[in-house]
Design a protein around this motif. Structure first.
Motif, mmCIF file in Angstrom:
data_model
loop_
_atom_site.group_PDB
_atom_site.id
_atom_site.type_symbol
_atom_site.label_atom_id
_atom_site.label_comp_id
_atom_site.label_asym_id
_atom_site.label_seq_id
_atom_site.Cartn_x
_atom_site.Cartn_y
_atom_site.Cartn_z
ATOM 1 N N THR A 1 6.025 -9.745 -6.382
ATOM 2 C CA THR A 1 6.375 -10.485 -5.172
ATOM 3 C C THR A 1 6.869 -9.504 -4.113
ATOM 4 O O THR A 1 7.263 -8.378 -4.425
ATOM 5 C CB THR A 1 7.479 -11.526 -5.428
ATOM 6 N N ASP B 1 9.504 -15.222 0.586
ATOM 7 C CA ASP B 1 9.131 -14.563 -0.665
ATOM 8 C C ASP B 1 7.710 -14.986 -0.987
ATOM 9 O O ASP B 1 7.405 -16.184 -0.993
ATOM 10 C CB ASP B 1 10.055 -14.982 -1.811
ATOM 11 N N ASN C 1 8.869 -9.454 0.089
ATOM 12 C CA ASN C 1 9.576 -10.206 1.123
ATOM 13 C C ASN C 1 8.982 -9.908 2.492
ATOM 14 O O ASN C 1 8.566 -8.784 2.769
ATOM 15 C CB ASN C 1 11.061 -9.848 1.146
#
Length: 230
Positions: free
Chosen positions: A5, A26, A7
């Motif tokens: 993941t 996210d 940001n």
């Protein structure tokens, strides 16, 4: 590079006290949409642990679901205003149908929302009369909000202390958006490649690929087109 993941920070607005309000997302690697999005506030040195103001998507009583927040503007030091609306792909069923490849990406406003930064001051509130607002700006003292509306040719000014709304600029027959204000001047994008239509399953939206940039004297209404020559 191996993280699953990552940001993203969007729509950042810097306040005079060193804090910033922003949208944090996210996103799973390769995913077209975020798995979490939030409106948050933090000091510059604390962006990793902000105060969350609002999860996105959200709704307010009597209003549609908002899946996007853009154009955050400070109203003094205790609140912000922003354009809440829809980001995504839609088709214009009335004009071109909705077959394969007919959808277009839009980022369109459904209204303006005022958000206190102190949780004790309450949650977000829709600003009456700003339905389908396409852009927003605020005066330095936060008492005046300037905004445009999808499908319209006007720039409006709402004085918060009195509730009075006036038209400060109008170009009949052309669509205006992306207003910004400094002192007694504003800039706004006028005309160009912009289209207002009803997106299937979404409602009225506005697609935008740019136009002419006007510099306007708010007091007199006189303007200059700032585009450089071809």
């Amino acid at each position: 590079a191996l993280a699953d993941t990552f940001n993203e920070f969007r729509s950042v607005a810097s306040g005079s006290d060193g804090r910033v309000v922003f949208v944090r997302e996210d996103r799973l690697r390769g995913a077209p949409f975020p798995n979490r999005a939030e409106l948050a506030v933090a000091a510059i040195g604390s962006l990793g642990s902000p105060q969350v103001l609002r999860s996105i998507p959200f709704t307010i009583a009597g209003q549609p679901i908002y899946n996007a927040v853009h154009q955050i503007r400070w109203l003094g030091s205790n609140a912000v205003v922003y354009r809440a609306g829809f980001d995504g792909s839609v088709c214009d069923a009335a004009a071109i149908g909705c077959g394969p490849g007919s959808s277009i990406a839009v980022s369109s406003g459904f209204g303006l929302v005022m958000q206190p930064l102190d949780p004790a001051a309450g949650g977000p509130a829709f600003i009456p009369g700003t339905d389908l607002a396409s852009s927003v700006a605020a005066s330095a003292d936060g008492d005046a909000i300037f905004y445009t509306v999808s499908g319209e040719s006007r720039v409006y000014r709402l004085v918060r202390s009195t509730g009075v709304v006036t038209v400060v600029f109008d170009q009949p027959g052309l669509l205006v958006r992306d207003v910004q204000v400094a002192d007694n001047r504003l800039v706004v994008v006028v005309g160009g490649t912009v289209r207002y239509f009803v997106g299937q399953g979404v409602g009225p939206v506005q697609s935008d690929r740019g136009g002419d940039l006007y510099l306007v004297d708010i007091g007199s209404g006189t303007f200059t087109v700032l585009n450089p020559p071809n």
